[in-house]
Design an enzyme around this catalytic site. Structure first.
Site, PDB file in Angstrom:
ATOM      1  N   ASP A 304       0.854  -1.224  -0.021  1.00 31.42           N
ATOM      2  CA  ASP A 304      -0.138  -0.052  -0.140  1.00 31.42           C
ATOM      3  C   ASP A 304       0.941   1.168   0.146  1.00 31.42           C
ATOM      4  O   ASP A 304       2.024   1.353   0.249  1.00 31.42           O
ATOM      5  CB  ASP A 304      -0.925  -0.051   1.139  1.00 31.42           C
ATOM      6  CG  ASP A 304      -1.961   1.140   1.191  1.00 31.42           C
ATOM      7  OD1 ASP A 304      -2.176   1.456   0.006  1.00 31.42           O
ATOM      8  OD2 ASP A 304      -2.542   1.428   2.247  1.00 31.42           O
ATOM      9  N   ASP A 341     -15.049  14.464  10.577  1.00 23.44           N
ATOM     10  CA  ASP A 341     -13.848  13.619  10.173  1.00 23.44           C
ATOM     11  C   ASP A 341     -12.563  13.436  11.200  1.00 23.44           C
ATOM     12  O   ASP A 341     -11.906  14.651  11.412  1.00 23.44           O
ATOM     13  CB  ASP A 341     -13.355  13.931   9.022  1.00 23.44           C
ATOM     14  CG  ASP A 341     -12.272  13.200   7.976  1.00 23.44           C
ATOM     15  OD1 ASP A 341     -11.837  12.145   8.805  1.00 23.44           O
ATOM     16  OD2 ASP A 341     -12.086  13.293   7.046  1.00 23.44           O
ATOM     17  N   GLU A 345      -6.168  13.653   8.248  1.00 25.17           N
ATOM     18  CA  GLU A 345      -6.361  14.422   7.182  1.00 25.17           C
ATOM     19  C   GLU A 345      -7.534  15.229   7.706  1.00 25.17           C
ATOM     20  O   GLU A 345      -7.331  16.840   7.353  1.00 25.17           O
ATOM     21  CB  GLU A 345      -6.646  13.660   6.249  1.00 25.17           C
ATOM     22  CG  GLU A 345      -5.569  12.793   5.525  1.00 25.17           C
ATOM     23  CD  GLU A 345      -5.367  11.404   6.147  1.00 25.17           C
ATOM     24  OE1 GLU A 345      -5.955  11.286   7.302  1.00 25.17           O
ATOM     25  OE2 GLU A 345      -4.823  10.293   5.624  1.00 25.17           O
ATOM     26  N   MET A 378     -15.416   9.218  -0.524  1.00 19.61           N
ATOM     27  CA  MET A 378     -15.847  10.540  -0.091  1.00 19.61           C
ATOM     28  C   MET A 378     -16.571  10.586   1.109  1.00 19.61           C
ATOM     29  O   MET A 378     -17.007   9.616   1.885  1.00 19.61           O
ATOM     30  CB  MET A 378     -16.915  11.227  -1.231  1.00 19.61           C
ATOM     31  CG  MET A 378     -18.173  10.764  -1.430  1.00 19.61           C
ATOM     32  SD  MET A 378     -19.550  11.679  -2.303  1.00 19.61           S
ATOM     33  CE  MET A 378     -18.607  10.987  -3.728  1.00 19.61           C
ATOM     34  N   SER A 379     -16.514  11.764   2.030  1.00 18.08           N
ATOM     35  CA  SER A 379     -17.282  11.842   3.047  1.00 18.08           C
ATOM     36  C   SER A 379     -17.718  13.449   3.065  1.00 18.08           C
ATOM     37  O   SER A 379     -17.517  14.202   2.271  1.00 18.08           O
ATOM     38  CB  SER A 379     -16.474  11.746   4.310  1.00 18.08           C
ATOM     39  OG  SER A 379     -15.098  12.520   4.148  1.00 18.08           O
ATOM     40  N   LYS A 390     -16.269  16.099   0.395  1.00 18.90           N
ATOM     41  CA  LYS A 390     -14.828  16.202   0.039  1.00 18.90           C
ATOM     42  C   LYS A 390     -14.400  14.751  -0.326  1.00 18.90           C
ATOM     43  O   LYS A 390     -14.935  13.918   0.330  1.00 18.90           O
ATOM     44  CB  LYS A 390     -13.902  16.742   1.057  1.00 18.90           C
ATOM     45  CG  LYS A 390     -13.676  15.759   2.152  1.00 18.90           C
ATOM     46  CD  LYS A 390     -12.791  16.488   3.208  1.00 18.90           C
ATOM     47  CE  LYS A 390     -12.236  15.668   4.192  1.00 18.90           C
ATOM     48  NZ  LYS A 390     -13.196  14.746   4.889  1.00 18.90           N
ATOM     49  N   ASP A 517      -8.753  -4.895   3.168  1.00 16.38           N
ATOM     50  CA  ASP A 517      -7.583  -6.070   3.108  1.00 16.38           C
ATOM     51  C   ASP A 517      -7.837  -7.464   3.385  1.00 16.38           C
ATOM     52  O   ASP A 517      -6.931  -8.146   2.706  1.00 16.38           O
ATOM     53  CB  ASP A 517      -6.436  -5.341   3.786  1.00 16.38           C
ATOM     54  CG  ASP A 517      -6.024  -3.903   3.603  1.00 16.38           C
ATOM     55  OD1 ASP A 517      -6.214  -3.607   2.233  1.00 16.38           O
ATOM     56  OD2 ASP A 517      -5.702  -3.271   4.243  1.00 16.38           O
TER      57      ASP A 517
END
Length: 675
Positions: A304, A341, A345, A378-379, A390, A517
């Site tokens: 990743d 969020d 980030e 997106m959220s 975004k 995953d």
């Protein structure tokens, strides 16, 4: 003597291994190893010659046969000792883990901050505990507050302290390890019965060890070679009698023992068992020895980007509004879309927004939260009839297109500009309008290019899977030297990629930590889950990295290759040894009947009796001398298969030819001095 060597020859390990080697003389156990079974049968035949000399006309050879019997017995014991030593190290380790597990006490924290001392077995997922200097950590978990130096030698045998701290990739801790300084608060992440200690104990105490395909193939080869040499020796006796040459049964038995590959036969199991022990010492929990050895044959590694190749702490660096949109409008929408969020980030977008624009009290905003999903990418937030989003540029574009909105012309250009810089562009929208781009800046881990180059030197192909756009993926891949990349990957894409590589006959390794995953981790030949990841990922993988370091896969592959090379080196040495021993035994066997064969007595051995005994003793002694090599492994350096073959032949092939000449000559000289 270094720490690992001390651990290898710990007195408890030695004593238990010695007792185990005696118990392993049971024919039911010996028959599982064709070489050792033949050795046991040979010892039994010599025993019959000693007990019933009249029936075999060996009255004048009793002393010689007794010497042969004890040398053969010690050969089997040494071979059993190698396997028992490998198993014994783990069992002594397991005993100490069991003792630690029973004695663990925890200072459990309640919501009001009070402390209650409870048994470690009472802790459950979500419990918070205080661990102070001098305490044992009561269970597997992650540090939520504080920093400490931790002694993990009870787990990995390394005396060096490691630093663990909250809010970092080094926040995972293992139950039973010792806090050597400061204090930490730990949140328990595993229930009793599923901790590292429990897994280790279960693994060590398991009744059988699953053999890898390579080990099964080599065992089959040894069985075939043993059968061939057995037929040769059996037919040699009547052929010799036919031409008038009398051969002693004991000499034929010694010839058989020295012909068959006793060295690799005795060390084969020990080499395989040691693989699990070695990965444990780098804080990786392997669910089987097969997984460790499979790592040595890996052709493709799937990585990743975020958290593996880059640090993963992507932070908002700039806002780029499209034409007709003011910076304030973009910042307001970006902050509202990130309001709930909790990722680094999302927090960074809010912090950057506060620095660029005067934002009102965020606590006043309440609406419908749209959480991020791997499928939607997106959220956002639905607030007072407006829809703030975004996410990935392609995802936002698709979202706006479906709603009948317009895609600004300059959006692609600005997105590409950020991607070329190695950053991640996030598009921001309100209702059916795209307002602009957020520049998320990530940093490539130092030394990652060199580590990936290390994989390339092994002949391993590297593939990067990322949810980022193709330009960002291409930039990062080029900078670090990745062979191939797949951008905007979804969970099912990773699974399909693993299957595609396997369909070409390749063995695939990958790392992961999330629920998304899990399918690919289960499909991969070697799947390494992060300890900080979800329980689903850890159950799907066949290894768990307790340090949650995705690049640990390099160390696992190196250990797997080291295991394979060790087995190849010992096999080469064993076969070369057999060739040299012929020059001691054959001239001694035929000296009376065929004096001309003395030309092959290039070692100038004193007598036929000492020549045979010297070869047999050397055959026995070389096994314990190679035990440290079998358990610690041959040093591995990345190189091509041809280079590895040349190196093994030069060191273990030539060494295996020369050493027996020296060893047998020295033993022969000592035997003559003693006589």
């Amino acid at each position: 003597m270094n720490q690992r060597l001390k651990h290898l020859f710990h007195s408890k390990v030695i004593i238990r291994a010695f007792l185990e080697s005696i118990l392993k003389l049971n024919p039911k156990l010996l028959i599982k190893n064709p070489v050792l079974f033949v050795l046991g049968t040979a010892s039994f035949i010599i025993c019959l010659l000693i007990v019933f000399p009249v029936y075999f006309h060996t009255e004048d050879q009793i002393t010689y046969n007794i010497n042969v019997f004890f040398v053969l017995l010690f050969t089997i014991l040494f071979a059993n000792f190698a396997e028992a030593l490998a198993e014994g190290r783990g069992r002594v380790h397991a005993d100490s883990l069991i003792k630690t597990r029973k004695e663990l006490k925890a200072k459990r924290l309640s919501n009001d901050g009070s402390i209650t001392v409870v048994a470690g077995s009472e802790l459950r997922i979500g419990d918070r505990v205080l661990v102070e200097m001098g305490d044992l950590i009561p269970g597997d978990g992650r540090i939520i507050e504080g920093i400490a130096a931790i002694d993990e030698s009870s787990v990995n045998g390394e005396s060096a302290l490691v630093i663990r701290e909250a809010n970092s990739k080094n926040s995972s801790v293992i139950g039973g390890t010792f806090v050597a300084s400061d204090w930490i608060q730990v949140e328990i992440t595993v229930n009793p019965g599923h901790t590292f200690l429990d897994r280790m104990v279960q693994m060590v105490e398991s009744a059988t060890r699953q053999k890898s395909p390579n080990e099964i193939a080599l065992t089959t080869l040894l069985a075939v070679l043993t059968l061939i040499f057995l037929i040769v020796v059996i037919t040699l006796y009547p052929l010799a009698e036919f031409v008038g040459i009398h051969l002693e049964i004991s000499s034929l038995v010694v010839l058989l023992v020295c012909l068959i590959p006793t060295t690799i036969g005795g060390l084969l199991s020990a080499i395989g068992i040691s693989g699990i022990d070695r990965v444990t010492r780098i804080n990786v929990l392997a669910k089987s020895g097969k997984a460790v050895e499979t790592a040595g044959d890996i052709n493709t590694v799937i990585l990743d980007k975020t958290g593996t190749i880059t640090f993963g702490n992507r932070m908002a660096a700039a806002f780029y509004p499209v034409k007709g949109v003011s910076p304030e409008q973009l910042v307001d929408a970006a902050v509202l879309a990130s309001l709930f969020d909790e990722t680094p980030e999302g927090r960074s977008i809010i912090e950057l927004g506060k620095r660029h624009h005067n934002i009102s009290d965020l606590k006043a905003y309440q609406g419908e939260v749209i959480s991020f999903t791997a499928e939607e990418r997106m959220s956002g937030l639905n607030l007072n009839g407006s829809f703030f989003r975004k996410g990935a540029v392609s995802a936002i574009c698709s979202y706006i297109t479906v709603r009948g909105g317009h895609i600004p012309e300059e959006l692609g250009e600005r997105s590409d500009y950020i991607a070329r810089k190695g950053g991640t562009p996030l598009a921001v929208s309100k209702d059916n309008h795209i307002l602009g781009i957020i520049y998320l800046k990530d940093t490539i881990k130092p030394g990652i290019r060199e580590r990936l180059s290390y994989l390339h030197q092994m002949g391993i192909r590297t593939i990067m899977c990322t949810g980022d756009n193709p330009l960002t993926a291409a930039t990062i891949a080029h900078e670090v030297g990745i062979d191939a990349y797949y951008a905007e990957s979804k969970p099912e894409d990773k699974l399909q990629l693993v299957r595609a590589e396997q369909s070409e006959g390749k063995l695939v390794a990958m790392t992961g930590d999330g629920v998304n995953d899990a399918p690919a981790l289960a499909q991969a030949d070697v799947g390494i889950a992060m300890n900080s990841g979800t329980s689903v990922a850890k159950e799907a993988a066949n290894m768990v990295d307790l340090d949650s370091d995705p690049m640990k896969i390099l160390d696992v592959i190196s250990i797997g290759k080291q295991l394979l090379i060790t087995r190849g080196a010992v096999t080469t040495f064993s076969i070369a040894n057999d060739f040299s021993k012929y020059f001691a035994i054959l001239p001694a066997m035929f000296e009376a009947s065929m004096p001309q064969l003395q030309i092959f007595n290039i070692m100038q051995l004193q007598s036929p009796t000492t020549a045979v005994l010297s070869a047999l003793i050397f055959n026995a002694v070389i096994i314990p001398l190679l035990i440290p090599v079998a358990l610690r492994g041959v040093t591995y350096k990345p190189m091509s298969a041809n280079q590895l073959l040349s190196r093994n032949l030069a060191i273990y092939g030539v060494g295996g030819l020369i050493l027996p000449f020296l060893g047998i000559k020295i033993i022969d000289t000592l035997l003559n001095i003693l006589n």
